[in-house]
Structure formats: C-alpha cells, structure tokens
Design a protein around this motif. Structure first.
Motif, PDB file in Angstrom:
ATOM      1  N   PHE A  17      16.345  -0.273  89.661  1.00 42.23           N
ATOM      2  CA  PHE A  17      16.990   0.841  88.949  1.00 42.23           C
ATOM      3  C   PHE A  17      17.528   0.381  87.593  1.00 42.23           C
ATOM      4  O   PHE A  17      17.399   1.086  86.598  1.00 42.23           O
ATOM      5  CB  PHE A  17      18.116   1.447  89.800  1.00 42.23           C
ATOM      6  CG  PHE A  17      18.805   2.598  89.119  1.00 42.23           C
ATOM      7  CD1 PHE A  17      18.211   3.848  89.078  1.00 42.23           C
ATOM      8  CD2 PHE A  17      20.039   2.437  88.516  1.00 42.23           C
ATOM      9  CE1 PHE A  17      18.825   4.908  88.440  1.00 42.23           C
ATOM     10  CE2 PHE A  17      20.662   3.490  87.877  1.00 42.23           C
ATOM     11  CZ  PHE A  17      20.058   4.739  87.838  1.00 42.23           C
ATOM     12  N   SER A  18      18.105  -0.803  87.558  1.00 41.44           N
ATOM     13  CA  SER A  18      18.728  -1.274  86.316  1.00 41.44           C
ATOM     14  C   SER A  18      17.712  -1.552  85.211  1.00 41.44           C
ATOM     15  O   SER A  18      18.077  -1.529  84.038  1.00 41.44           O
ATOM     16  CB  SER A  18      19.570  -2.519  86.577  1.00 41.44           C
ATOM     17  OG  SER A  18      18.756  -3.617  86.895  1.00 41.44           O
ATOM     18  N   VAL A  19      16.453  -1.803  85.561  1.00 41.87           N
ATOM     19  CA  VAL A  19      15.447  -2.075  84.535  1.00 41.87           C
ATOM     20  C   VAL A  19      14.551  -0.875  84.238  1.00 41.87           C
ATOM     21  O   VAL A  19      13.598  -1.000  83.477  1.00 41.87           O
ATOM     22  CB  VAL A  19      14.589  -3.313  84.896  1.00 41.87           C
ATOM     23  CG1 VAL A  19      15.443  -4.555  84.944  1.00 41.87           C
ATOM     24  CG2 VAL A  19      13.833  -3.116  86.191  1.00 41.87           C
ATOM     25  N   GLU A  20      14.856   0.265  84.825  1.00 41.53           N
ATOM     26  CA  GLU A  20      14.090   1.480  84.533  1.00 41.53           C
ATOM     27  C   GLU A  20      14.224   1.787  83.044  1.00 41.53           C
ATOM     28  O   GLU A  20      15.314   1.663  82.472  1.00 41.53           O
ATOM     29  CB  GLU A  20      14.630   2.662  85.342  1.00 41.53           C
ATOM     30  CG  GLU A  20      14.251   2.678  86.789  1.00 41.53           C
ATOM     31  CD  GLU A  20      12.811   3.110  87.047  1.00 41.53           C
ATOM     32  OE1 GLU A  20      12.318   2.791  88.132  1.00 41.53           O
ATOM     33  OE2 GLU A  20      12.188   3.742  86.171  1.00 41.53           O
ATOM     34  N   PRO A  21      13.136   2.194  82.391  1.00 46.34           N
ATOM     35  CA  PRO A  21      13.218   2.521  80.963  1.00 46.34           C
ATOM     36  C   PRO A  21      14.202   3.658  80.681  1.00 46.34           C
ATOM     37  O   PRO A  21      14.874   3.676  79.664  1.00 46.34           O
ATOM     38  CB  PRO A  21      11.796   2.938  80.581  1.00 46.34           C
ATOM     39  CG  PRO A  21      10.938   2.596  81.734  1.00 46.34           C
ATOM     40  CD  PRO A  21      11.802   2.324  82.908  1.00 46.34           C
ATOM     41  N   ASP A  22      14.285   4.610  81.617  1.00 51.17           N
ATOM     42  CA  ASP A  22      15.224   5.718  81.476  1.00 51.17           C
ATOM     43  C   ASP A  22      16.019   5.794  82.771  1.00 51.17           C
ATOM     44  O   ASP A  22      15.484   6.168  83.810  1.00 51.17           O
ATOM     45  CB  ASP A  22      14.473   7.021  81.212  1.00 51.17           C
ATOM     46  CG  ASP A  22      15.400   8.227  81.169  1.00 51.17           C
ATOM     47  OD1 ASP A  22      14.918   9.348  81.372  1.00 51.17           O
ATOM     48  OD2 ASP A  22      16.613   8.037  80.931  1.00 51.17           O
ATOM     49  N   SER A  23      17.299   5.409  82.702  1.00 50.99           N
ATOM     50  CA  SER A  23      18.123   5.453  83.908  1.00 50.99           C
ATOM     51  C   SER A  23      18.962   6.724  83.944  1.00 50.99           C
ATOM     52  O   SER A  23      20.062   6.739  84.469  1.00 50.99           O
ATOM     53  CB  SER A  23      19.022   4.211  83.985  1.00 50.99           C
ATOM     54  OG  SER A  23      19.848   4.143  82.837  1.00 50.99           O
ATOM     55  N   GLY A  24      18.394   7.801  83.393  1.00 50.20           N
ATOM     56  CA  GLY A  24      19.089   9.086  83.328  1.00 50.20           C
ATOM     57  C   GLY A  24      19.111   9.811  84.660  1.00 50.20           C
ATOM     58  O   GLY A  24      18.808   9.267  85.732  1.00 50.20           O
TER      59      GLY A  24
END
Length: 192
Positions: A17-24
């Motif tokens: 989750f922390s490296v997702e390009p968009d953590s929106g």
C-alpha cells in the motif's frame, strides 16, 4: 488468492500500500475490501502518507521540527538527560543557528560534538543557545556535559585506542574560530 496459506503477511500488505503510485481513496477502499482485518492499520498508514504529501507543499519550520522531536522524545519515554538538542538538526538548521547566534559554524559544530568545556561558557550565551535550540538550559548543559562523551574506544577497530580530545574553553574556541576581539568580548560577557 486461492488458498489461505498464500495470503500475504501484514507487513507485505502495508508495504504494498505504501508504494502504490496513488494512495488515495480508491486505492484505500480496494485494500480495505481485500484486507478488512487490516482496516485500522491501512487507514492510519493512509493518513500518514497523506500528511507526507502536505509536508512537501508546506515544509515544517525548524522550530516546528524541534517541537515535534522534543514531543516525540517525551512520548517515547526517553530520558531527557540523554537527548542532545543538536541531534535532530540538519546542516541547514546548524547554519541558521550559527547565523542567529552570530558565531562561525565551527563553534556550533564544537558544541554539537561536545568539544566545549561547558563550565567555561557564559550563562548568557548558553541561555541564548538553549532558546535557539527550543531546549531548556538544564537539558542543554546536561547533554553537553562530560558524562556524554562517546564510547568510540570500545567499538573502533584499530591497533591503537582512539582518544577523546579534552574539551576546550569557550574563549579558546572563539579565538581558534577567528572571532574578532570585540565580538569575542561580547560573547564572553555574562550579564547574570
């Protein structure tokens, strides 16, 4: 996921989750659907990541960072006598500190490295230094005292034991730093 044994670990999910390009919001909702057992941790991580974005837009001031660091140290239950107020300062903050106190950077570096005989420093200067570091005078004096010399001798790999240099007087430090005599007299003055 086809079997229960192939389920990713808690750390794997949070790292992903922390490296997702968009953590929106959409990404968070997807992770919450896929990993409902990690909902509180995912929400907390999402908040932390969103705060990181805000910090990029408006960076914290050095005073804010010092207050946060001091609060964090108290929160962790750290022994305040072991906290060195210089430890949290970046190079830019050290330069700013030297400018505010109107001393060469090498003077601040000597304090940071605990190479100054604190007993030789006028109380007025120590009080100004403590205030500039968002610290108390007692905490600063305690952090700079001789009981806090580094234990390099035990961990250094060499044929000879490293020696910790004896602390220098504040006046000697100012002379070595090339501080003009008039300015040196002002720094050495103690109104208390």
């Amino acid at each position: 996921m086809t079997s229960h044994t192939s389920r990713p670990s808690r750390d794997d999910v949070l790292n992903a989750f922390s490296v997702e390009p968009d953590s929106g919001r959409e990404t968070l909702e997807r992770y919450l659907r896929d990993h409902p057992d990690l909902a509180p941790e995912l929400v907390d991580l999402s908040r932390e990541l969103s705060l990181g974005v805000c910090e990029d837009e408006e960076p914290l001031t050095p005073e804010d960072e010092a207050l946060i660091d001091a609060g964090w140290s108290r929160h962790k239950g750290a022994n305040p006598k072991s906290v060195n107020p210089f430890d949290a300062l970046s190079l830019d903050e050290l330069r700013d500190l030297a400018k505010r106190l109107e001393v060469p950077r090498q003077v601040i570096t000597a304090f940071r490295e605990r190479r100054v005989d604190v007993a030789s420093v006028p109380r007025r200067f120590l009080t100004r230094l403590a205030a500039a570091l968002n610290s108390t005078l007692d905490l600063l004096v305690s952090a700079l005292g001789p009981q806090h010399t580094p234990d390099l001798a035990r961990s250094y790999k060499s044929n000879t034991k490293p020696m910790v240099a004896a602390p220098v007087s504040f006046e000697r430090l100012l002379i070595d730093a090339g501080v003009p005599e008039e300015r040196r007299a002002g720094l050495m003055a103690d109104d208390n």
